[in-house]
Design a protein around this motif. Structure first.
Motif, mmCIF file in Angstrom:
data_model
loop_
_atom_site.group_PDB
_atom_site.id
_atom_site.type_symbol
_atom_site.label_atom_id
_atom_site.label_comp_id
_atom_site.label_asym_id
_atom_site.label_seq_id
_atom_site.Cartn_x
_atom_site.Cartn_y
_atom_site.Cartn_z
ATOM 1 N N LEU A 1 0.850 -1.194 0.000
ATOM 2 C CA LEU A 1 0.000 0.000 0.000
ATOM 3 C C LEU A 1 0.879 1.236 0.000
ATOM 4 C CD1 LEU A 1 -2.757 1.427 0.280
ATOM 5 C CD2 LEU A 1 -2.526 1.178 2.759
ATOM 6 N N THR A 2 0.588 2.168 -0.917
ATOM 7 C CA THR A 2 1.293 3.439 -0.994
ATOM 8 C C THR A 2 0.288 4.574 -0.845
ATOM 9 O OG1 THR A 2 3.025 2.578 -2.456
ATOM 10 C CG2 THR A 2 2.707 4.955 -2.437
ATOM 11 N N LEU A 3 0.553 5.470 0.102
ATOM 12 C CA LEU A 3 -0.237 6.686 0.289
ATOM 13 C C LEU A 3 0.690 7.863 0.034
ATOM 14 C CD1 LEU A 3 -2.094 5.804 3.632
ATOM 15 C CD2 LEU A 3 -2.854 5.360 1.285
ATOM 16 N N GLU A 4 0.325 8.752 -0.900
ATOM 17 C CA GLU A 4 1.202 9.872 -1.200
ATOM 18 C C GLU A 4 0.397 11.128 -1.538
ATOM 19 O OE1 GLU A 4 3.676 8.169 -4.198
ATOM 20 O OE2 GLU A 4 2.266 8.533 -5.820
ATOM 21 N N ASP A 5 0.965 12.256 -1.125
ATOM 22 C CA ASP A 5 0.349 13.560 -1.369
ATOM 23 C C ASP A 5 -1.076 13.584 -0.811
ATOM 24 O OD1 ASP A 5 2.650 14.411 -2.778
ATOM 25 O OD2 ASP A 5 1.909 13.462 -4.609
ATOM 26 N N LEU A 6 -1.200 13.160 0.451
ATOM 27 C CA LEU A 6 -2.499 13.114 1.116
ATOM 28 C C LEU A 6 -2.497 13.989 2.363
ATOM 29 C CD1 LEU A 6 -3.437 9.305 1.044
ATOM 30 C CD2 LEU A 6 -4.148 11.078 -0.559
ATOM 31 N N GLU A 7 -3.666 14.528 2.679
ATOM 32 C CA GLU A 7 -3.898 15.198 3.956
ATOM 33 C C GLU A 7 -4.986 14.419 4.684
ATOM 34 O OE1 GLU A 7 -5.517 19.427 5.864
ATOM 35 O OE2 GLU A 7 -5.242 19.224 3.690
ATOM 36 N N ILE A 8 -4.615 13.804 5.804
ATOM 37 C CA ILE A 8 -5.572 13.025 6.586
ATOM 38 C C ILE A 8 -6.166 13.940 7.652
ATOM 39 C CG2 ILE A 8 -5.954 10.923 7.900
ATOM 40 C CD1 ILE A 8 -4.882 10.489 5.052
ATOM 41 N N THR A 9 -7.478 14.123 7.614
ATOM 42 C CA THR A 9 -8.151 15.034 8.547
ATOM 43 C C THR A 9 -8.915 14.233 9.586
ATOM 44 O OG1 THR A 9 -10.104 15.165 7.115
ATOM 45 C CG2 THR A 9 -8.379 16.791 6.758
ATOM 46 N N GLY A 10 -8.954 14.763 10.798
ATOM 47 C CA GLY A 10 -9.686 14.094 11.865
ATOM 48 C C GLY A 10 -8.852 13.037 12.563
ATOM 49 N N THR A 11 -9.438 12.410 13.571
ATOM 50 C CA THR A 11 -8.763 11.404 14.390
ATOM 51 C C THR A 11 -9.206 10.011 13.984
ATOM 52 O OG1 THR A 11 -8.699 12.942 16.249
ATOM 53 C CG2 THR A 11 -8.336 10.624 16.749
ATOM 54 N N MET A 12 -8.251 9.111 13.910
ATOM 55 C CA MET A 12 -8.571 7.728 13.551
ATOM 56 C C MET A 12 -9.154 7.014 14.758
ATOM 57 S SD MET A 12 -5.260 6.735 11.197
ATOM 58 C CE MET A 12 -5.999 5.214 10.601
ATOM 59 N N PRO A 13 -10.327 6.424 14.635
ATOM 60 C CA PRO A 13 -10.926 5.709 15.772
ATOM 61 C C PRO A 13 -10.150 4.437 16.072
ATOM 62 C CG PRO A 13 -12.212 5.361 13.779
ATOM 63 C CD PRO A 13 -11.168 6.372 13.429
#
Length: 375
Positions: free
Chosen positions: A121-133
């Motif tokens: 899995l590759t995640l790139e150029d992302l903005e993760i908003t909020g808190t992960m439950p």
């Protein structure tokens, strides 16, 4: 006039083709790789369904927020009801990029993918908003062999790695965190990575040796064998040695290339003894004019290529080494010399200057070694 009319008739199909909006998703003829780029103002997300037969899938969101997709998701749904369908998917490698992603949407995707055969899995150029439950008791973690994060920001600051880690199966073998917004982890919250053998923290130029100690949470990487620290603001091998010792990390292979290394350590710095486990050290592209002090006493491989050495190293300057790599240094290239003061000559051998364009690519290939053993 008649010829002109005929010519216009021939050109009309070409004009029509050029005006046609390109499809957001393309699947190759072998149904192996599928790429989606949803850059249109009103994307049709259902186009991604044509990727269900692909082994490699890449989806980019055009830089937009994926928040509206939450309205289509039943947050209370049990992902186990989709287990058989998801397990039938061929996808083994997935890249998601160029989007603003609510944490709730991310964990929803991870919980469903946990029933797939996804390995990389590759995640790139992302903005993760909020808190992960937190991970529900009945949920299973995503069993990845490789996870690569490039230019991903998290709203939760220092705790992001611990929050992400709970959604992953502990068998992760390769982890890459490049161009990170923060590598100062809450180490007390981070669990150990018992099977992780490759860690890449490259392209974080503000890291430095102090930051490295904070990023390598002590005793969290007991199986680490390959550590890549290209372009991370490292200054001397001795300081890196001390940072690794403080973190209890003993890699077999260490990549310090593309750092502006000093040849001599701080005189006040205590002497550091390298772990005997280290057998391969890369100091290429480091701007070195002489062999640095404080190297391990014995190595299988020492890479000093593409530096600025103007003479062959003397035996007393080197550790005991089986394979010494000196390619691309000025003393080996006829007519190549170190730059003089006021000269526009950088002292870099042309072949090495071209090689700098590929920095990062080789590290990714090394990172994924051993993570390709899926059917």
């Amino acid at each position: 006039m008649e010829r002109a009319s005929c010519l216009l008739l021939l050109l009309l199909p070409l004009v029509h083709v050029s005006a046609t909006t390109p499809e957001p998703c393309e699947l190759d003829d072998d149904d192996f790789r599928c790429v989606c780029n949803f850059s249109e103002p009103q994307p049709d997300w259902s186009e991604a369904l044509q990727c269900v037969t692909a082994v490699e899938v890449e989806i980019r969101g055009g830089g937009r927020s994926l928040g509206p997709l939450l309205k289509r998701v039943d947050a209370s749904a049990d992902p186990r009801q989709y287990a058989d369908m998801v397990k039938a998917l061929r996808v083994r490698r997935l890249t998601v990029g160029a989007a603003q992603v609510p944490a709730q949407l991310l964990v929803g995707a991870l919980s469903v993918l946990a029933y797939s055969r996804l390995k990389e899995l590759t995640l790139e150029d992302l903005e993760i908003t909020g808190t992960m439950p937190p991970l529900p008791l009945e949920a299973k973690g995503l069993a990845l062999s490789s996870l690569r994060l490039r230019n991903v920001s998290w709203a939760t600051g220092r705790s992001w790695l611990a929050e992400l880690q709970q959604w992953l199966h502990p068998g992760l073998k390769a982890l890459s965190i490049v161009q990170a917004h923060s590598l100062a982890f809450s180490c007390e919250q981070v669990r150990a990575f018992p099977d992780l053998t490759s860690l890449d923290l490259s392209d974080n130029p503000g890291l430095g040796e102090r930051g490295l100690i904070a990023a390598l949470c002590p005793h969290k990487f007991p199986a680490l064998q390959n550590l890549a620290l290209r372009n991370t603001g490292m200054e001397t091998p001795t300081d890196v040695c001390a940072a690794l010792a403080a973190a209890g990390v003993q890699p077999r292979s260490l990549d310090l290339s593309h750092n502006s290394l000093r040849a001599t350590a701080n005189p006040s710095a205590p002497r550091c003894v390298w772990s005997s486990a280290l057998n391969s050290l890369s100091l290429s592209f480091a701007g070195l004019e002489q062999v640095p002090k404080g190297l391990p006493a014995e190595l299988s491989v020492l890479d000093l290529s593409c530096n600025r050495l103007n003479r062959a190293p003397q035996p007393d300057e080197l550790p005991k080494v089986d394979n010494l790599i000196l390619d691309g240094n000025p003393f080996l290239v006829p007519g190549s010399t170190l730059p003089q003061e006021g000269s526009t000559n950088s002292g870099v051998v042309p072949a090495c200057a071209r090689s700098t364009l590929s920095v990062g690519v080789s590290g990714t290939l090394v990172l994924l070694q051993g993570a390709r053993g899926f059917p």
